[in-house]
Design an enzyme around this catalytic site. Structure first.
Site, PDB file in Angstrom:
ATOM      1  N   ARG A   4       0.833  -1.204   0.000  1.00  0.00           N
ATOM      2  CA  ARG A   4       0.000   0.000   0.000  1.00  0.00           C
ATOM      3  C   ARG A   4       0.867   1.253   0.000  1.00  0.00           C
ATOM      4  NH1 ARG A   4      -5.450  -1.595   3.138  1.00  0.00           N
ATOM      5  NH2 ARG A   4      -5.432  -3.778   2.581  1.00  0.00           N
ATOM      6  N   SER A  25     -21.593 -13.094  14.729  1.00  0.00           N
ATOM      7  CA  SER A  25     -21.020 -12.039  13.895  1.00  0.00           C
ATOM      8  C   SER A  25     -21.178 -12.370  12.417  1.00  0.00           C
ATOM      9  CB  SER A  25     -19.534 -11.876  14.234  1.00  0.00           C
ATOM     10  OG  SER A  25     -18.909 -10.918  13.416  1.00  0.00           O
ATOM     11  N   SER A  83     -19.123  -1.900   3.167  1.00  0.00           N
ATOM     12  CA  SER A  83     -18.424  -0.827   2.459  1.00  0.00           C
ATOM     13  C   SER A  83     -17.718  -1.248   1.189  1.00  0.00           C
ATOM     14  CB  SER A  83     -17.407  -0.177   3.397  1.00  0.00           C
ATOM     15  OG  SER A  83     -16.409  -1.117   3.778  1.00  0.00           O
ATOM     16  N   THR A  90     -20.300   6.660  12.675  1.00  0.00           N
ATOM     17  CA  THR A  90     -19.071   7.436  12.597  1.00  0.00           C
ATOM     18  C   THR A  90     -19.377   8.878  12.244  1.00  0.00           C
ATOM     19  OG1 THR A  90     -16.895   7.591  11.547  1.00  0.00           O
ATOM     20  CG2 THR A  90     -18.714   6.941  10.136  1.00  0.00           C
ATOM     21  N   LYS A 124     -17.244  10.020   8.026  1.00  0.00           N
ATOM     22  CA  LYS A 124     -17.598   9.706   6.638  1.00  0.00           C
ATOM     23  C   LYS A 124     -18.618  10.735   6.146  1.00  0.00           C
ATOM     24  CE  LYS A 124     -16.068   4.935   6.733  1.00  0.00           C
ATOM     25  NZ  LYS A 124     -15.287   4.984   7.973  1.00  0.00           N
ATOM     26  N   THR A 127      -8.438   7.192  27.136  1.00  0.00           N
ATOM     27  CA  THR A 127      -7.977   7.895  25.938  1.00  0.00           C
ATOM     28  C   THR A 127      -8.419   9.352  25.962  1.00  0.00           C
ATOM     29  OG1 THR A 127      -7.809   7.729  23.524  1.00  0.00           O
ATOM     30  CG2 THR A 127      -9.982   7.396  24.481  1.00  0.00           C
ATOM     31  N   THR A 128      -7.604  10.221  25.381  1.00  0.00           N
ATOM     32  CA  THR A 128      -7.916  11.649  25.336  1.00  0.00           C
ATOM     33  C   THR A 128      -9.170  11.891  24.505  1.00  0.00           C
ATOM     34  OG1 THR A 128      -5.580  12.203  25.562  1.00  0.00           O
ATOM     35  CG2 THR A 128      -7.013  13.911  24.661  1.00  0.00           C
ATOM     36  N   THR A 139      -8.183  -6.331   2.513  1.00  0.00           N
ATOM     37  CA  THR A 139      -9.465  -5.636   2.608  1.00  0.00           C
ATOM     38  C   THR A 139     -10.548  -6.408   1.867  1.00  0.00           C
ATOM     39  OG1 THR A 139      -8.257  -3.545   2.723  1.00  0.00           O
ATOM     40  CG2 THR A 139     -10.613  -3.424   2.258  1.00  0.00           C
TER      41      THR A 139
END
Length: 404
Positions: free
Chosen positions: A21, A136, A188, A244, A247, A276-277, A362
């Site tokens: 990649r 799943s 996706s 999210t 996107k 986490t921040t 992917t």
């Protein structure tokens, strides 16, 4: 062990199979996107981006930019800490309220990305409910797979979008065991859409919770951008709806929505949230403006639907093979890793068209593709140049065309 030789050998193997990649070094042009500036080896030069997940161009919407500028002036750059220690900004609170309302849920919880929201939420829920069994979908995103795996809960994979197979698996579950069914709405890479109502039917018959990933649907579907579940009137049947902000909403971040107690449970026990921040206030403010805009405006969605239909029609007209699906994603099927990478490079170098090659892992080997995402900010001239260039390179590569 010669560590450097080991690393290089593995990287060389990726290059040989066409799966290595390379990042495109581009600078988006606010107000002119999908136009961007390529600063890589062939640059600097202007290019047109055809593979962005900023599906509606909200990353440059005046309302979003104004809200972010205002928040920076008010709050500064960073959040200042974790949500527990000084990092909860008023913009976070307002955004969580807006997201809960978007999905018809009691509460919402923000994360730094969609990946983190899936990984953290699924791992916490499955690990913290004693004896939980997770079901799943076979095509679930890596973030869901990793979250489920990290939980160490018993897990079963049901065939993609196959409620009947899910039913078979759930029938074998011990009576009274907590169960969680995890799946996506829009997938996706192929752009297919889950049979949400049928999966909910099966889950409800067996007393299972449902966890729906709507990251490629929020902002795009439903009268207010609540996703496929909103479009189909199914939001109330889902235990958790995840989404999210990076996107269609054009900013950054991830979130879950659900009952007040479930959200508080994840907030209180999830290490991926606690340690986490927090998102910078400007990002939360921009996402808030984007969500509010798309709740009341269908203009962006209408423009995108028109662009998607036009691209599909034009590609079909010249026989470029695409996967037929009911969503906004247009996969152009190359089915060869080396050729896929070469075509992507050729389009960039010869026509200033940026479409990232999608290769293993992917997608499966032999399913390599160019993933095209038409948006309302692509012009007719952009479409003309894309279709003409693809037709030219298809002939050069002697690739098969579809027969009308």
């Amino acid at each position: 062990m010669d560590y450097e030789s080991f690393f290089e050998a593995k990287l060389d193997a990726l290059r040989e199979e066409g799966a290595y990649r390379v990042f495109a070094d581009i600078k988006r042009k606010a107000g002119a996107f999908p136009q961007a500036r390529n600063h890589g080896e062939i640059g600097p030069r202007d290019v047109t981006v055809w593979c962005s997940n900023d599906y509606l161009g909200m990353g440059q919407h005046p309302d979003v930019l104004a809200a972010m500028h205002k928040a920076i002036d008010e709050c500064g750059a960073g959040a200042g800490g974790t949500r527990n220690i000084s990092g909860t900004n008023h913009y976070h609170v307002l955004l969580e309220e807006e997201l809960a309302d978007l999905h018809g849920k009691e509460a919402a919880l923000l994360f730094t990305s969609g990946y983190v929201s899936n990984w953290t939420s699924l791992s916490t829920l499955a690990a913290r409910m004693p004896g939980c069994i997770v079901y799943s979908d076979a095509m679930n995103h890596a973030s869901m797979i990793e979250g489920i795996r990290h939980s160490r809960a018993e897990r079963h994979i049901f065939r993609h979008n196959d409620p009947a197979h899910l039913e078979e698996l759930l029938k074998d579950a011990p009576e009274g065991a907590p169960k969680l069914v995890a799946f996506e709405s829009v997938y996706s890479m192929d752009g297919d859409i889950a049979p949400i109502d049928e999966i909910c039917d099966v889950a409800e018959r067996h007393g299972a919770m449902t966890y729906l990933d709507e990251v490629h649907a929020v902002g795009l579907y439903g009268p207010r951008g609540g996703g496929i579940a909103e479009r189909d009137g199914l939001m109330d049947r889902l235990t958790v709806i995840e989404g999210t902000l990076g996107k269609a909403f054009g900013v950054m971040g991830g979130y879950i929505t659900g009952s007040r107690s479930l959200i508080d449970f994840v907030r209180s026990f999830a290490s991926g949230f606690i340690f986490t921040t927090a998102l910078p206030p400007a990002l939360a403010a921009g996402a808030l403006a984007s969500v509010r805009r798309l709740k009341t405006s269908d203009l962006e969605r209408e423009g995108q639907r028109a662009a998607v239909a036009k691209v599909r029609q034009r590609l079909n007209g010249v026989g470029i093979p695409t996967l037929d699906n009911p969503s906004h994603i247009v996969p152009v099927m190359v089915k060869d890793a080396v050729k896929c990478k070469w075509i992507s490079d050729w389009l960039m170098e010869n026509h200033g068209i940026y479409v990232q090659p999608i290769n293993y892992p992917t997608v499966a080997r032999g399913a390599e593709r160019l993933r095209i995402t038409p948006s309302p900010v692509h012009t007719d001239d952009d479409i003309d140049r894309l279709v003409s260039a693809l037709s030219e390179i298809w002939s050069q590569c002697a690739l098969a065309r579809m027969v009308a």
